[in-house]
Design an enzyme around this catalytic site. Structure first.
Site, PDB file in Angstrom:
ATOM      1  N   LYS A 287     -15.206  17.888  -9.757  1.00  0.00           N
ATOM      2  CA  LYS A 287     -16.283  16.935 -10.064  1.00  0.00           C
ATOM      3  C   LYS A 287     -15.731  15.594 -10.572  1.00  0.00           C
ATOM      4  O   LYS A 287     -14.548  15.483 -10.933  1.00  0.00           O
ATOM      5  CB  LYS A 287     -17.210  17.571 -11.094  1.00  0.00           C
ATOM      6  CG  LYS A 287     -17.945  18.819 -10.575  1.00  0.00           C
ATOM      7  CD  LYS A 287     -18.940  19.319 -11.618  1.00  0.00           C
ATOM      8  CE  LYS A 287     -19.741  20.502 -11.132  1.00  0.00           C
ATOM      9  NZ  LYS A 287     -20.750  20.937 -12.142  1.00  0.00           N
TER      10      LYS A 287
ATOM     11  N   TYR B 226     -27.952  20.168  -5.086  1.00  0.00           N
ATOM     12  CA  TYR B 226     -28.499  20.747  -6.320  1.00  0.00           C
ATOM     13  C   TYR B 226     -30.022  20.926  -6.255  1.00  0.00           C
ATOM     14  O   TYR B 226     -30.670  20.996  -7.299  1.00  0.00           O
ATOM     15  CB  TYR B 226     -28.092  19.895  -7.524  1.00  0.00           C
ATOM     16  CG  TYR B 226     -26.694  20.216  -8.029  1.00  0.00           C
ATOM     17  CD1 TYR B 226     -26.329  21.524  -8.377  1.00  0.00           C
ATOM     18  CD2 TYR B 226     -25.738  19.224  -8.176  1.00  0.00           C
ATOM     19  CE1 TYR B 226     -25.058  21.823  -8.835  1.00  0.00           C
ATOM     20  CE2 TYR B 226     -24.449  19.528  -8.649  1.00  0.00           C
ATOM     21  CZ  TYR B 226     -24.127  20.825  -8.972  1.00  0.00           C
ATOM     22  OH  TYR B 226     -22.867  21.135  -9.436  1.00  0.00           O
TER      23      TYR B 226
ATOM     24  N   ASN C 221     -18.451  19.272 -16.326  1.00  0.00           N
ATOM     25  CA  ASN C 221     -17.682  20.508 -16.503  1.00  0.00           C
ATOM     26  C   ASN C 221     -16.651  20.752 -15.390  1.00  0.00           C
ATOM     27  O   ASN C 221     -16.273  21.890 -15.114  1.00  0.00           O
ATOM     28  CB  ASN C 221     -18.623  21.699 -16.717  1.00  0.00           C
ATOM     29  CG  ASN C 221     -19.561  21.914 -15.554  1.00  0.00           C
ATOM     30  OD1 ASN C 221     -19.464  21.229 -14.542  1.00  0.00           O
ATOM     31  ND2 ASN C 221     -20.455  22.875 -15.687  1.00  0.00           N
TER      32      ASN C 221
ATOM     33  N   HIS D 164     -17.259  22.975  -9.614  1.00  0.00           N
ATOM     34  CA  HIS D 164     -18.364  23.811  -9.114  1.00  0.00           C
ATOM     35  C   HIS D 164     -17.772  24.912  -8.261  1.00  0.00           C
ATOM     36  O   HIS D 164     -16.809  24.670  -7.525  1.00  0.00           O
ATOM     37  CB  HIS D 164     -19.321  22.981  -8.241  1.00  0.00           C
ATOM     38  CG  HIS D 164     -20.222  23.838  -7.392  1.00  0.00           C
ATOM     39  ND1 HIS D 164     -21.418  24.337  -7.853  1.00  0.00           N
ATOM     40  CD2 HIS D 164     -20.055  24.336  -6.139  1.00  0.00           C
ATOM     41  CE1 HIS D 164     -21.964  25.095  -6.900  1.00  0.00           C
ATOM     42  NE2 HIS D 164     -21.158  25.110  -5.849  1.00  0.00           N
TER      43      HIS D 164
ATOM     44  N   GLU E  88     -23.191  26.066   1.414  1.00  0.00           N
ATOM     45  CA  GLU E  88     -22.523  24.907   0.821  1.00  0.00           C
ATOM     46  C   GLU E  88     -21.340  24.456   1.682  1.00  0.00           C
ATOM     47  O   GLU E  88     -21.114  23.255   1.876  1.00  0.00           O
ATOM     48  CB  GLU E  88     -22.081  25.242  -0.602  1.00  0.00           C
ATOM     49  CG  GLU E  88     -23.270  25.426  -1.540  1.00  0.00           C
ATOM     50  CD  GLU E  88     -22.904  25.995  -2.911  1.00  0.00           C
ATOM     51  OE1 GLU E  88     -23.832  26.168  -3.724  1.00  0.00           O
ATOM     52  OE2 GLU E  88     -21.711  26.268  -3.181  1.00  0.00           O
TER      53      GLU E  88
END
Ligand code: GDP
Length: 140
Positions: free
Chosen positions: A11, A51, A114, A117, A128
């Site tokens: 990320k 998302y 964080n 993913h 995905e």
């Protein structure tokens, strides 16, 4: 179980700090092979689709802002039981709850920022992976 694939994103908080290589070392150290990888800037539409499951959550808008705030590294990981294995290697969503040695414990900044993913099921992994890669870009 057997060999399966999962989808990973490194990320923006991690790409900004230049720790893609450190995260890849943890991934490979855990026995997962990086069989596809590309660094991209997600469009708002891509992040919203990715998302969509969180559309009704209060953090959805800020999550989409964050995911489009800098480059991400999209990856396909392959290995024995890869979906669950990578979830273990990543650690809990909130880094405060993540176990020692996990990527999120070591590198995450907050519950939103964080660092990584990973798909939560083989079905979602397939969806995905399809969103970001064509089959001829995945080389095992
Ligand atoms: P994951 O599968 O562990 O990434 O967690 P989820 O699918 O539940 O959430 C997706 C992403 O949304 C997380 O990785 C965080 O970046 C963000 N997120 C999840 N829960 C929260 C929350 O309670 N607050 C905020 N601000 N962000 C969250």
């Amino acid at each position: 179980m057997g060999v399966e694939r999962t989808f990973s994103l490194i990320k923006p908080d991690a790409t900004k700090r230049g720790i893609t290589g450190l995260i890849n070392a943890d991934i490979e150290g855990a026995g997962l092979r990086i069989v596809a990888q590309k660094r991209i800037l997600m469009t708002r539409a891509q992040a919203e689709t990715f998302y969509a499951v969180h559309k009704e959550r209060p953090f959805y808008g800020s999550l989409v802002d964050y995911m489009t705030s800098g480059p991400v590294v999209a990856q396909v990981l392959e290995g024995e039981n890869a979906v669950l294995r990578y979830r273990e290697v990543m650690g809990a969503t909130n880094p405060e709850s993540a176990l020692e040695g996990t990527i999120r414990k070591k590198f995450a900044v907050s519950v939103t920022e964080n660092s990584v993913h990973g798909s939560d099921s083989p079905e979602n992994a397939a969806t995905e992976i399809r969103q970001f890669f064509s089959e001829n870009e995945i080389v095992g």
